[in-house]
Write a protein that holds these residues in place. Sequence first.
Motif, PDB file in Angstrom:
ATOM      1  N   ASP A   3      -1.441  -9.355   6.880  1.00 32.52           N
ATOM      2  CA  ASP A   3      -1.854  -7.964   6.535  1.00 32.52           C
ATOM      3  C   ASP A   3      -2.844  -7.537   7.939  1.00 32.52           C
ATOM      4  OD1 ASP A   3      -2.023  -5.473   5.459  1.00 32.52           O
ATOM      5  OD2 ASP A   3      -3.232  -6.320   3.675  1.00 32.52           O
ATOM      6  N   ALA A   4      -2.077  -7.149   8.839  1.00 35.19           N
ATOM      7  CA  ALA A   4      -2.912  -7.341  10.213  1.00 35.19           C
ATOM      8  C   ALA A   4      -3.709  -6.280  10.870  1.00 35.19           C
ATOM      9  CB  ALA A   4      -1.688  -7.527  11.244  1.00 35.19           C
ATOM     10  N   HIS A   5      -4.159  -5.217   9.856  1.00 34.75           N
ATOM     11  CA  HIS A   5      -5.003  -4.262  10.222  1.00 34.75           C
ATOM     12  C   HIS A   5      -6.403  -4.863  10.441  1.00 34.75           C
ATOM     13  CE1 HIS A   5      -5.447  -3.999   5.971  1.00 34.75           C
ATOM     14  NE2 HIS A   5      -6.564  -3.542   5.970  1.00 34.75           N
ATOM     15  N   PRO A   6      -7.303  -4.171  11.502  1.00 39.45           N
ATOM     16  CA  PRO A   6      -8.552  -5.006  11.849  1.00 39.45           C
ATOM     17  C   PRO A   6      -9.203  -4.846  10.683  1.00 39.45           C
ATOM     18  CG  PRO A   6      -7.928  -3.265  13.416  1.00 39.45           C
ATOM     19  CD  PRO A   6      -6.857  -3.236  12.261  1.00 39.45           C
ATOM     20  N   VAL A   7     -10.388  -6.020  10.520  1.00 42.22           N
ATOM     21  CA  VAL A   7     -11.375  -5.988   9.515  1.00 42.22           C
ATOM     22  C   VAL A   7     -12.620  -4.905   9.766  1.00 42.22           C
ATOM     23  CG1 VAL A   7     -13.031  -7.382   8.420  1.00 42.22           C
ATOM     24  CG2 VAL A   7     -10.758  -8.521   9.078  1.00 42.22           C
ATOM     25  N   ALA A   8     -12.918  -4.115   8.900  1.00 46.34           N
ATOM     26  CA  ALA A   8     -14.034  -3.236   8.919  1.00 46.34           C
ATOM     27  C   ALA A   8     -15.142  -3.844   8.156  1.00 46.34           C
ATOM     28  CB  ALA A   8     -13.677  -2.124   8.459  1.00 46.34           C
ATOM     29  N   ARG A   9     -14.982  -4.476   6.864  1.00 42.40           N
ATOM     30  CA  ARG A   9     -16.120  -5.066   6.249  1.00 42.40           C
ATOM     31  C   ARG A   9     -15.774  -6.583   6.049  1.00 42.40           C
ATOM     32  NH1 ARG A   9     -19.092  -1.610   1.886  1.00 42.40           N
ATOM     33  NH2 ARG A   9     -19.915  -3.819   1.870  1.00 42.40           N
ATOM     34  N   TRP A  10     -16.434  -7.567   6.049  1.00 43.40           N
ATOM     35  CA  TRP A  10     -16.358  -8.759   6.154  1.00 43.40           C
ATOM     36  C   TRP A  10     -16.812  -9.073   4.661  1.00 43.40           C
ATOM     37  CZ3 TRP A  10     -13.392 -11.592   9.227  1.00 43.40           C
ATOM     38  CH2 TRP A  10     -13.319 -11.070  10.502  1.00 43.40           C
ATOM     39  N   ASP A  11     -17.577  -8.491   3.970  1.00 43.68           N
ATOM     40  CA  ASP A  11     -18.103  -8.915   2.931  1.00 43.68           C
ATOM     41  C   ASP A  11     -16.763  -8.724   1.670  1.00 43.68           C
ATOM     42  OD1 ASP A  11     -18.354  -6.360   3.057  1.00 43.68           O
ATOM     43  OD2 ASP A  11     -20.209  -6.078   1.752  1.00 43.68           O
ATOM     44  N   THR A  12     -15.995  -7.879   1.768  1.00 43.33           N
ATOM     45  CA  THR A  12     -15.163  -7.299   0.654  1.00 43.33           C
ATOM     46  C   THR A  12     -13.678  -7.321   1.396  1.00 43.33           C
ATOM     47  OG1 THR A  12     -15.296  -5.230   1.260  1.00 43.33           O
ATOM     48  CG2 THR A  12     -16.668  -5.765  -0.528  1.00 43.33           C
ATOM     49  N   ASP A  13     -13.319  -7.574   2.668  1.00 47.43           N
ATOM     50  CA  ASP A  13     -11.963  -7.475   3.271  1.00 47.43           C
ATOM     51  C   ASP A  13     -11.964  -8.387   4.261  1.00 47.43           C
ATOM     52  OD1 ASP A  13      -9.483  -6.436   3.497  1.00 47.43           O
ATOM     53  OD2 ASP A  13     -10.270  -4.922   4.909  1.00 47.43           O
ATOM     54  N   PHE A  14     -12.502  -9.397   4.198  1.00 46.56           N
ATOM     55  CA  PHE A  14     -12.202 -10.557   5.252  1.00 46.56           C
ATOM     56  C   PHE A  14     -10.845 -11.113   5.716  1.00 46.56           C
ATOM     57  CE2 PHE A  14     -13.017 -13.745   1.931  1.00 46.56           C
ATOM     58  CZ  PHE A  14     -12.060 -14.636   2.410  1.00 46.56           C
ATOM     59  N   ASP A  15     -10.612 -11.548   6.861  1.00 51.29           N
ATOM     60  CA  ASP A  15      -9.203 -12.096   7.407  1.00 51.29           C
ATOM     61  C   ASP A  15      -9.530 -12.997   8.375  1.00 51.29           C
ATOM     62  OD1 ASP A  15      -6.886 -12.494   7.888  1.00 51.29           O
ATOM     63  OD2 ASP A  15      -6.042 -10.531   8.846  1.00 51.29           O
ATOM     64  N   VAL A  16      -9.286 -14.041   7.987  1.00 50.98           N
ATOM     65  CA  VAL A  16      -9.627 -15.558   8.580  1.00 50.98           C
ATOM     66  C   VAL A  16      -8.486 -15.612   9.895  1.00 50.98           C
ATOM     67  CG1 VAL A  16     -10.550 -16.949   6.803  1.00 50.98           C
ATOM     68  CG2 VAL A  16      -8.045 -16.908   7.305  1.00 50.98           C
ATOM     69  N   ALA A  39     -18.098 -14.102   0.127  1.00 53.00           N
ATOM     70  CA  ALA A  39     -17.298 -13.010   0.390  1.00 53.00           C
ATOM     71  C   ALA A  39     -15.876 -13.093  -0.473  1.00 53.00           C
ATOM     72  CB  ALA A  39     -17.358 -12.917   2.091  1.00 53.00           C
ATOM     73  N   HIS A  40     -15.284 -11.788  -0.466  1.00 57.18           N
ATOM     74  CA  HIS A  40     -14.156 -11.776  -0.815  1.00 57.18           C
ATOM     75  C   HIS A  40     -12.985 -10.853  -0.159  1.00 57.18           C
ATOM     76  CE1 HIS A  40     -11.038 -10.040  -3.884  1.00 57.18           C
ATOM     77  NE2 HIS A  40     -11.139 -11.460  -4.366  1.00 57.18           N
ATOM     78  N   THR A  41     -11.816 -11.394  -0.624  1.00 54.11           N
ATOM     79  CA  THR A  41     -10.673 -10.315   0.175  1.00 54.11           C
ATOM     80  C   THR A  41      -9.710 -10.280  -0.551  1.00 54.11           C
ATOM     81  OG1 THR A  41      -9.477  -9.979   2.104  1.00 54.11           O
ATOM     82  CG2 THR A  41      -9.454 -12.311   1.380  1.00 54.11           C
ATOM     83  N   ASP A  42      -8.756  -9.359  -0.688  1.00 52.13           N
ATOM     84  CA  ASP A  42      -7.417  -9.365  -1.072  1.00 52.13           C
ATOM     85  C   ASP A  42      -6.204  -9.425  -0.408  1.00 52.13           C
ATOM     86  OD1 ASP A  42      -7.755  -9.110  -4.286  1.00 52.13           O
ATOM     87  OD2 ASP A  42      -8.800  -7.188  -3.789  1.00 52.13           O
TER      88      ASP A  42
END
Length: 400
Positions: A3-16, A39-42
């Motif tokens: 899901d390649a859109h850039p991360v704006a919030r690392w606490d609720t939408d991180f992407d390793v 932190a959390h992401t979906d």
Amino acid sequence: MSDAHPVARWDTDFDVLDPAYVNDPFAIWDQLRRSCPVAHTDRRGSTWLPTRYRDVVDLAHDIDHFSSEQISVIPFEGGPRDEPVLAYGLPPISADPPLHTWTRRLLLPWFSHRRVESYEPLTRRLCADLVAGFADQGTADAAAGYAQQIPVRVIASILGVPSELSDTFTGWVRDVLEFADDPERRQHGAEALVGYFGAEVEKRSAEPGDDLLSDLLHSEFDGAPVERSVVLGIAALVLIAGVDTTWSAIGSSLWHLATHPEDRARLASDPAAMPLAVEELLRAYSPVTMARVVTGDVEFRGCPMKAGDKVLMNFPGANRDPEMFDDADRVVLDRELNRHVAFGSGIHRCAGSNLARMELRVALEEWLARIPEFRLADGAEVTWAGGQVRGPRSIPVVFP
Ligand code: HEM
């Protein structure tokens, strides 16, 4: 796919796999530790990311709530043929007790201190030959031309498979780990690995050799021979766990020395500094993040984790926690108090850590003996891989 859109919030939408995280996760962990330590992401399913040492260690020890049945940081989203390649996965790493306990026991003697000492001459020769191949050229790729070439050959000799196939093995391991976000490539790597070892197991059952694969095949559990698919899983794991991980640690260490002249000079002139330096480089550039799956709804540090959620075992982030390590973001080559978790913690602690440490030490020793002075080439583009294993893939260096 990601899901390649850039991360704006690392606490609720991180992407390793976000390039910012792959290239420089350290500042992100610092910020999270202060504002939102778990932190959390979906993205790729509901997933949690702890960043504190204490939390990562506690999670690793709670095997009842956090199972190893799903250890992939990047979940498998279905390849062209969406079926498990191996009935028992990759034990012991992807197993909980009881399967974990006895498969780990089969493996440990092959990586004891004494066994690992016997692999050192081969490793040293290999490293010396590789360095000799470019030492007179004044330029090299310390990752692709050196680090990447070492562990795969050592593991091939332990498993009893030809080291001439090293590039092929490396390709399969990269398909499984580095390109895990590409279902087709990942499935291809897994099937090729299992297909190859399947054929090798057939050969060994007729003609056993003096190698790990033969030993596994002829070992017993509960009075019966170990099932073929368990043998295959363990063999595939040894290759997957023993290659990319150690090559990434060697590569990161050489990158550090190429960019920190005072540390390079210190290690080149003082071989006695090597043992503590190896531990510090492992701490600072820990390559491996693992995953767990939540077995039943549970609250952890106030976070409502649901059955089926993933938790990332952020060993690299734990190793940068200032609560645990003074000056955590600085490499202190002679750091004495260093209870790092680069090799994990608890029942799954790395079974190959003696081998990894020996390979890293010997690789640095042989490089520094021939090339004590080196630095990044002007305008060098260092590229990093991330996800399950973080490490440099290209490090152009120059030397006199
Ligand atoms: C610098 C190099 C290495 C690092 C940083 C590393 C790191 C790790 C970590 C963090 C774990 C724990 C996994 C978890 O908690 O789920 C692990 C497990 C494991 N590693 Fe390593 N590893 C390295 C090299 C190796 C090598 C060379 C081998 C050789 C075969 C190896 C074999 C294993 C095995 C078999 C396990 C599973 C142990 C179990 O589940 O009981 N590793 N490693």
